[in-house]
Each structure stands twice: as structure tokens, then as C-alpha cells.
Motif scaffolding. Structure first.
Motif, mmCIF file in Angstrom:
data_model
loop_
_atom_site.group_PDB
_atom_site.id
_atom_site.type_symbol
_atom_site.label_atom_id
_atom_site.label_comp_id
_atom_site.label_asym_id
_atom_site.label_seq_id
_atom_site.Cartn_x
_atom_site.Cartn_y
_atom_site.Cartn_z
ATOM 1 N N LEU A 1 2.634 -11.880 -3.354
ATOM 2 C CA LEU A 1 2.583 -13.210 -3.200
ATOM 3 C C LEU A 1 2.357 -13.932 -1.828
ATOM 4 N N ASP A 2 1.416 -14.653 -1.484
ATOM 5 C CA ASP A 2 1.298 -15.186 0.000
ATOM 6 C C ASP A 2 0.179 -16.267 -0.054
ATOM 7 N N LEU A 3 -0.011 -16.756 1.080
ATOM 8 C CA LEU A 3 -1.030 -17.697 1.292
ATOM 9 C C LEU A 3 -2.441 -16.987 1.284
ATOM 10 N N PRO A 4 -3.252 -18.108 0.729
ATOM 11 C CA PRO A 4 -4.667 -17.318 0.607
ATOM 12 C C PRO A 4 -5.214 -16.454 1.666
ATOM 13 N N VAL A 5 -4.914 -17.001 3.034
ATOM 14 C CA VAL A 5 -5.572 -16.307 4.023
ATOM 15 C C VAL A 5 -4.973 -14.910 4.438
ATOM 16 N N GLN A 6 -3.636 -14.969 4.066
ATOM 17 C CA GLN A 6 -3.092 -13.651 4.078
ATOM 18 C C GLN A 6 -3.320 -12.544 3.262
ATOM 19 N N LEU A 7 -3.572 -13.065 1.882
ATOM 20 C CA LEU A 7 -3.904 -12.249 0.800
ATOM 21 C C LEU A 7 -5.235 -11.635 0.976
ATOM 22 N N ASN A 8 -6.225 -12.341 1.871
ATOM 23 C CA ASN A 8 -7.591 -12.005 1.924
ATOM 24 C C ASN A 8 -7.221 -10.509 2.713
ATOM 25 N N VAL A 9 -6.497 -10.489 3.556
ATOM 26 C CA VAL A 9 -6.204 -9.283 4.795
ATOM 27 C C VAL A 9 -5.574 -8.322 3.661
ATOM 28 N N ALA A 10 -4.548 -8.597 2.654
ATOM 29 C CA ALA A 10 -3.928 -7.653 1.996
ATOM 30 C C ALA A 10 -4.872 -6.887 0.934
ATOM 31 N N ARG A 11 -5.693 -7.709 0.196
ATOM 32 C CA ARG A 11 -6.677 -7.229 -0.388
ATOM 33 C C ARG A 11 -7.344 -6.323 0.148
ATOM 34 N N GLN A 12 -7.718 -6.442 1.140
ATOM 35 C CA GLN A 12 -8.697 -5.418 2.193
ATOM 36 C C GLN A 12 -7.835 -4.314 2.367
ATOM 37 N N THR A 13 -6.793 -4.323 2.662
ATOM 38 C CA THR A 13 -5.824 -3.287 3.149
ATOM 39 C C THR A 13 -5.690 -2.292 1.897
ATOM 40 N N LEU A 14 -5.407 -2.958 0.782
ATOM 41 C CA LEU A 14 -5.355 -2.255 -0.497
ATOM 42 C C LEU A 14 -6.783 -1.572 -1.145
ATOM 43 N N ALA A 15 -7.715 -2.404 -0.854
ATOM 44 C CA ALA A 15 -8.939 -2.095 -1.259
ATOM 45 C C ALA A 15 -9.384 -0.563 -0.382
ATOM 46 N N ASP A 16 -9.064 -0.793 0.744
ATOM 47 C CA ASP A 16 -9.403 0.590 1.645
ATOM 48 C C ASP A 16 -8.655 1.770 1.340
ATOM 49 N N ALA A 17 -7.783 1.650 0.706
ATOM 50 C CA ALA A 17 -6.653 2.760 0.334
ATOM 51 C C ALA A 17 -6.971 3.120 -1.109
ATOM 52 N N GLY A 18 -7.768 2.327 -1.967
ATOM 53 C CA GLY A 18 -8.236 2.712 -3.199
ATOM 54 C C GLY A 18 -7.035 2.514 -4.203
ATOM 55 N N VAL A 19 -6.208 1.550 -3.839
ATOM 56 C CA VAL A 19 -5.177 1.296 -4.706
ATOM 57 C C VAL A 19 -5.232 -0.290 -5.397
ATOM 58 N N LEU A 20 -6.082 -1.306 -4.987
ATOM 59 C CA LEU A 20 -6.148 -2.377 -5.303
ATOM 60 C C LEU A 20 -6.207 -2.660 -6.994
ATOM 61 N N ASP A 21 -6.680 -1.664 -7.727
ATOM 62 C CA ASP A 21 -6.637 -1.587 -9.392
ATOM 63 C C ASP A 21 -5.256 -1.802 -9.644
ATOM 64 N N ARG B 1 0.803 -1.192 0.100
ATOM 65 C CA ARG B 1 -0.216 0.122 -0.072
ATOM 66 C C ARG B 1 0.870 1.230 0.145
ATOM 67 N N MET B 2 1.874 1.196 0.712
ATOM 68 C CA MET B 2 2.597 2.422 0.742
ATOM 69 C C MET B 2 3.476 2.637 -0.419
ATOM 70 N N CYS B 3 3.997 1.897 -1.277
ATOM 71 C CA CYS B 3 4.619 1.760 -2.261
ATOM 72 C C CYS B 3 3.590 2.215 -3.486
ATOM 73 N N LEU B 4 2.408 1.937 -3.438
ATOM 74 C CA LEU B 4 1.279 2.219 -4.473
ATOM 75 C C LEU B 4 1.014 3.703 -4.228
ATOM 76 N N GLN B 5 0.874 3.895 -3.020
ATOM 77 C CA GLN B 5 0.512 5.368 -2.875
ATOM 78 C C GLN B 5 1.520 6.264 -3.029
ATOM 79 N N GLN B 6 2.902 5.880 -2.944
ATOM 80 C CA GLN B 6 4.056 6.969 -3.287
ATOM 81 C C GLN B 6 4.214 6.913 -4.740
ATOM 82 N N ASP B 7 3.875 5.924 -5.584
ATOM 83 C CA ASP B 7 4.263 5.979 -7.038
ATOM 84 C C ASP B 7 2.944 5.373 -7.798
#
Length: 359
Positions: free
Chosen positions: A213-233, A199-205
Motif C-alpha cells: 500500500l502506498d501512493l502511486p509515485v512510490q508504488l512505481n518504484v516498488a513495482r520495479q524493485t520486485l520486478a527486478d527480483a523476479g517476485v512481482l507475481d 522483496r526480502m519477505c518474498l525472497q525468504q518465503d
């Protein structure tokens, strides 16, 4: 930075002092629990507030919500540990005690040891023999702790993430300019965890694309983090079992990033992950490894904390990983076809950034 042989130099002790040190080790779990309870019950904070006036045992009874007997047990052990002092019938907080109540490093370490590690460490000997995290059964039924991180029971879940983020988050602002220095178009975050660094990298650039890359259970959390920041696209979550040595990484990466990740694996697995990372690089790309190496610390307190995190990896995390010396990663990278290009120490609390290029 001190060389390894400058850390933990033996002190000149009398026989009696050495015996005392040995007994401190024998009773360390007892002292830990007593000081922890006195801290959690607010008694040490009350002593901090009382300052030079101090407090009596009777004063501490309602604060700790314990009997006079119980308060006496806790305070006497805290006295033996140098956390409090006593003059006549009054208790006072020492300088060490002030670090217990005010230093966030103590809080995250103590909560992590108690809530995550304490019960599982009873199985340490068997874990060392079998190189399996047998102690993890105290928290859940997973082959390693990583499959269960997002669903750990409380308070273990909060304490684990507080511990992890306290160390990693301190370095992220320092390291971000180095990661984005050459304006990479594609960055791969291996072991994305909660997605905070992505998220920090995407917001910076705004031109950057990140593959997580991660296990599904962790990626679910990461997806939400990026979605909340508006950078998941501008991110691609990529589900993978990183221990599967046949599972290749997506190619064409200008930067392959790993933060406090490789220490989760054995040296054999580290070499495999680094080899696949090297294969995923675009021309001129770099593999950047941010981690906490005990041999690269300026002060012994940092090295002490890191070294004594290793038994957690043995008993609960994976059974065969640890907090490594930096040369272990450098040797693994060499076997993986990478060469060390740059090292930056002193990032955050106790981090170093190793930069590798294809050999």
C-alpha cells in the motif's frame, strides 16, 4: 535500555560552562556549515591521513582548492568545535574529527540536514504555528514530502533515501525472522516505499503473498524493485491515499507491517491507520510496527539524533508528525482496538518492534 528519565540528565556546570553551551547553540548553524565544507573539500580526510604529523594551512590550500584565507576560516571554526586541534602552525584531526570523516552515521545525518532540511528549516516557526510543512517549498510544490519523494531534486533525493535506508536497512535482517516466524500466507506492507522489505519477505518465503500500500509515485518504484527480483507475481500493488480515513485496507491479512511509517503522521491519523489495520487482520493476525522511539534507546547519541529529526517532519514532511515516544503509538493502538502483545528492542541501529493483536 534506559528509562526516559535516565536520558539527558542535566550536567553540573559552572556558569561559564553553561554560557559556553548556550553560545554553541547560537552558532550551531555556522559551525555545521564550516565543518561540512572542510569535510566535503577533503581537508579533514587529509588530516586523518597525516595522523600525528599534521598539516599546515599551506598544505591544506591545494587539497581544499581554496585560498589560505578560506582554509583559515574553516579550520578555526573546526578548532572551536573540537574537530581539529592545532600546535604551532600545524593542524591535527581530533577523535571527534575522526568520527566526522569515518562514521557513516555522521555522513547520512549531515547530508540529510544540509540537502533536505537546511533551507526549509528557516520556516520552522511558521510551520509550528500552522502545522503545515511550509519549508517544503524549498524542494518542490507538494502538500507533503511523500508525494514527491521519488522525484525530489538532487542531491536532496539521494540524501533522503540514504538517510531513510541507513536507519531502516540496519533493522531488516534482525526483524525478518520475527515477521515470518508463524509462516504468514498474506502480508500487507503499508507504506511500501521502494519495496525493499517486501522483496526480502518474498525472497525468504516462496509461499508468501504481499500487498503493498502506498501512493502511486512510490508504488512505481516498488513495482520495479520486485520486478527486478523476479517476485512481482506474488505481490499486489494497491494505490491508496492513506490519509483518507474512508479508504479501507484489503482484508484477510496475517501480518500488517509498517516500518518507519507511522511517525510520518499526527496521532489522530496514526489511530485511524491502526484502526483500519486492525480491521484488515485475519483471525490471529498481528500488526507489526517497526520504528525508532527515542525513549527506548540505550545511548543518548541515538536519542539525540532521533529527537532532532522531528523538526524535519514539522518543516518539510507533514507539518504535524515527529519522532515519537513508544507510549504514543501504544496509546493510539489502544484507541484503535489493538493491544500490545510484545516489544523487541535493540534491532538494527536503534529500532524497536511493537507487536499488536486485536483487543
Amino acid at each position: 535500555m534506559n528509562a526516559v528519565n535516565e536520558l539527558f540528565r542535566p550536567r553540573k556546570l559552572s556558569a561559564l560552562d553553561a554560557q559556553y553551551d548556550a553560545q554553541r547553540i547560537a552558532f550551531a548553524p555556522v559551525v555545521f556549515q564550516c565543518v561540512r565544507v572542510a569535510w566535503k573539500r577533503g581537508m579533514l580526510d587529509a588530516l586523518a591521513g597525516a595522523a600525528k604529523a599534521g598539516l599546515t594551512t599551506e598544505d591544506l590550500v591545494p587539497i581544499g582548492r581554496l585560498s589560505r584565507y578560506a582554509v583559515g576560516v574553516l579550520m578555526e571554526t573546526a578548532l572551536s568545535a573540537g574537530v581539529v586541534s592545532r600546535d604551532q602552525d600545524r593542524w591535527y584531526l581530533t577523535k571527534t574529527g575522526h568520527f566526522v570523516v569515518s562514521d557513516p552515521l555522521f555522513r547520512v545525518n549531515a547530508d540529510f540536514v544540509h540537502d533536505v532540511c537546511y533551507i526549509g528549516l528557516a520556516d520552522l516557526e511558521a510551520c509550528l504555528e500552522q502545522e503545515r510543512p511550509i519549508g517544503l517549498r524549498a524542494l518542490g510544490d507538494w502538500p507533503t514530502i511523500y508525494e514527491g519523494l521519488s522525484i525530489l531534486p538532487e542531491p536532496a533525493r539521494k540524501s533522503w533515501f540514504d538517510f531513510d535506508h541507513y536507519y531502516s536497512d540496519s533493522a531488516f535482517p534482525d526483524v525478518l525472522p520475527h515477521v515470518l516466524a508463524h509462516q504468514p500466507a498474506r502480508l500487507m506492507d503499508i507504506g511500501a516505499n521502494t519495496g525493499k522489505f517486501s522483496r526480502m519477505c518474498l525472497q525468504q518465503d516462496p509461499a508468501l503473498h504481499v500487498t503493498m500500500l502506498d501512493l502511486p509515485v512510490q508504488l512505481n518504484v516498488a513495482r520495479q524493485t520486485l520486478a527486478d527480483a523476479g517476485v512481482l507475481d506474488r505481490a499486489t500493488p494497491y494505490e491508496i491515499d492513506l490519509l483518507d480515513e474512508t479508504a479501507a485496507f484489503p482484508g484477510g491479512q496475517d501480518v500488517v507491517w509498517m516500518s518507519q511509517f507511522l511517525c510520518c503522521f499526527s496521532e489522530e491519523k496514526i489511530s485511524s491507520i491502526l484502526a483500519r489495520a486492525a480491521a484488515a487482520l485475519a483471525d490471529g493476525g498481528r500488526v507489526l510496527v517497526l520504528d525508532t522511539f527515542w525513549d527506548r534507546q540505550q545511548h543518548e547519541v541515538a536519542a539525540y539524533c532521533l529527537i532532532n529529526t522531528s523538526p524535519y517532519f514539522t518543516a518539510l514532511a507533514s507539518g504535524n508528525s515527529k519522532m515519537y515516544e513508544s507510549r504514543a503509538f501504544i496509546d493510539c493502538a489502544r484507541r484503535a482496538g489493538l493491544q500490545l502483545a510484545d516489544v523487541r528492542d535493540g534491532l538494527g541501529i536503534c529500532h524497536s518492534l511493537l507487536s499488536f493483536a486485536r483487543a
